[in-house]
Write a protein that holds these residues in place. Sequence first.
Motif, PDB file in Angstrom:
ATOM      1  N   ALA A 161      13.682   3.125   1.026  1.00  0.00           N
ATOM      2  CA  ALA A 161      12.304   3.363   0.566  1.00  0.00           C
ATOM      3  C   ALA A 161      12.034   2.589  -0.721  1.00  0.00           C
ATOM      4  O   ALA A 161      10.981   1.950  -0.867  1.00  0.00           O
ATOM      5  CB  ALA A 161      12.073   4.852   0.347  1.00  0.00           C
ATOM      6  N   GLU A 162      12.980   2.612  -1.639  1.00  0.00           N
ATOM      7  CA  GLU A 162      12.804   1.888  -2.904  1.00  0.00           C
ATOM      8  C   GLU A 162      12.773   0.384  -2.677  1.00  0.00           C
ATOM      9  O   GLU A 162      11.949  -0.318  -3.262  1.00  0.00           O
ATOM     10  CB  GLU A 162      13.928   2.249  -3.882  1.00  0.00           C
ATOM     11  N   ILE A 163      13.644  -0.110  -1.816  1.00  0.00           N
ATOM     12  CA  ILE A 163      13.670  -1.547  -1.515  1.00  0.00           C
ATOM     13  C   ILE A 163      12.347  -1.981  -0.891  1.00  0.00           C
ATOM     14  O   ILE A 163      11.776  -3.010  -1.265  1.00  0.00           O
ATOM     15  CB  ILE A 163      14.866  -1.904  -0.602  1.00  0.00           C
ATOM     16  N   THR A 164      11.836  -1.198   0.043  1.00  0.00           N
ATOM     17  CA  THR A 164      10.566  -1.524   0.691  1.00  0.00           C
ATOM     18  C   THR A 164       9.431  -1.535  -0.322  1.00  0.00           C
ATOM     19  O   THR A 164       8.659  -2.508  -0.398  1.00  0.00           O
ATOM     20  CB  THR A 164      10.265  -0.526   1.826  1.00  0.00           C
ATOM     21  N   ALA A 165       9.327  -0.468  -1.114  1.00  0.00           N
ATOM     22  CA  ALA A 165       8.255  -0.396  -2.119  1.00  0.00           C
ATOM     23  C   ALA A 165       8.401  -1.508  -3.151  1.00  0.00           C
ATOM     24  O   ALA A 165       7.415  -2.152  -3.533  1.00  0.00           O
ATOM     25  CB  ALA A 165       8.279   0.971  -2.801  1.00  0.00           C
ATOM     26  N   GLY A 166       9.614  -1.740  -3.609  1.00  0.00           N
ATOM     27  CA  GLY A 166       9.843  -2.786  -4.608  1.00  0.00           C
ATOM     28  C   GLY A 166       9.559  -4.178  -4.077  1.00  0.00           C
ATOM     29  O   GLY A 166       8.959  -5.012  -4.765  1.00  0.00           O
ATOM     30  N   ALA A 167       9.970  -4.450  -2.839  1.00  0.00           N
ATOM     31  CA  ALA A 167       9.729  -5.768  -2.247  1.00  0.00           C
ATOM     32  C   ALA A 167       8.234  -6.025  -2.085  1.00  0.00           C
ATOM     33  O   ALA A 167       7.741  -7.114  -2.378  1.00  0.00           O
ATOM     34  CB  ALA A 167      10.441  -5.890  -0.896  1.00  0.00           C
ATOM     35  N   ILE A 168       7.509  -5.004  -1.636  1.00  0.00           N
ATOM     36  CA  ILE A 168       6.055  -5.149  -1.494  1.00  0.00           C
ATOM     37  C   ILE A 168       5.416  -5.362  -2.861  1.00  0.00           C
ATOM     38  O   ILE A 168       4.597  -6.272  -3.045  1.00  0.00           O
ATOM     39  CB  ILE A 168       5.448  -3.920  -0.778  1.00  0.00           C
TER      40      ILE A 168
END
Length: 190
Positions: free
Chosen positions: A13-20
Amino acid sequence: MASTGIIVTAGLAEITAGAISMGLGGYLAARSDIEHYVNERQRERGEVVAMPEQESVEVSQILQSYGLTTEESAPVVAALRRKPEAWVDFMMRFELGLEAPDPKRALASAVTIGASYAVGGLIPLSPYIALTTASSALPLSITVTLTALGIFGFIKGHFTGAQPLRSTVQTMLIGGATAAAAFALARAVS
């Protein structure tokens, strides 16, 4: 023994939010560069038309900063005055230090930054994905992360002309300290 399931879920979840977020930040920064360039170019066009004498003096001063005399710069000034777009190009580059940004850069920047963030985030998370217990995944995650930081630091040093070993150690220390601080903060909050 704690399961890695919650760590993997939270990590993804953090990787997805951070990448976006990082990708959008890269996109907006590149778009801002384009908008700034367009606005400055429009302003410079107006100055060339409204204040040609003052702009001519500025061209001469720029050329003199490269060692030309007033007499040597006069034909260049005269030639630029006959070619308004070339004159604007000259002022953009040599007065303002601005190069025309690539319009495709915004999307490329967004994809590159977002993907890099995702890949970078998956490196320390991968042991938690591969193993079932957090206690066995943590030491491997530390090892994998420090190894990746070392490789990145070495490559960075090689390409930037810095001493690769120094760059390796520096990247491992800074990245390791950052990761340790994040781990400590997460531990304190939980």
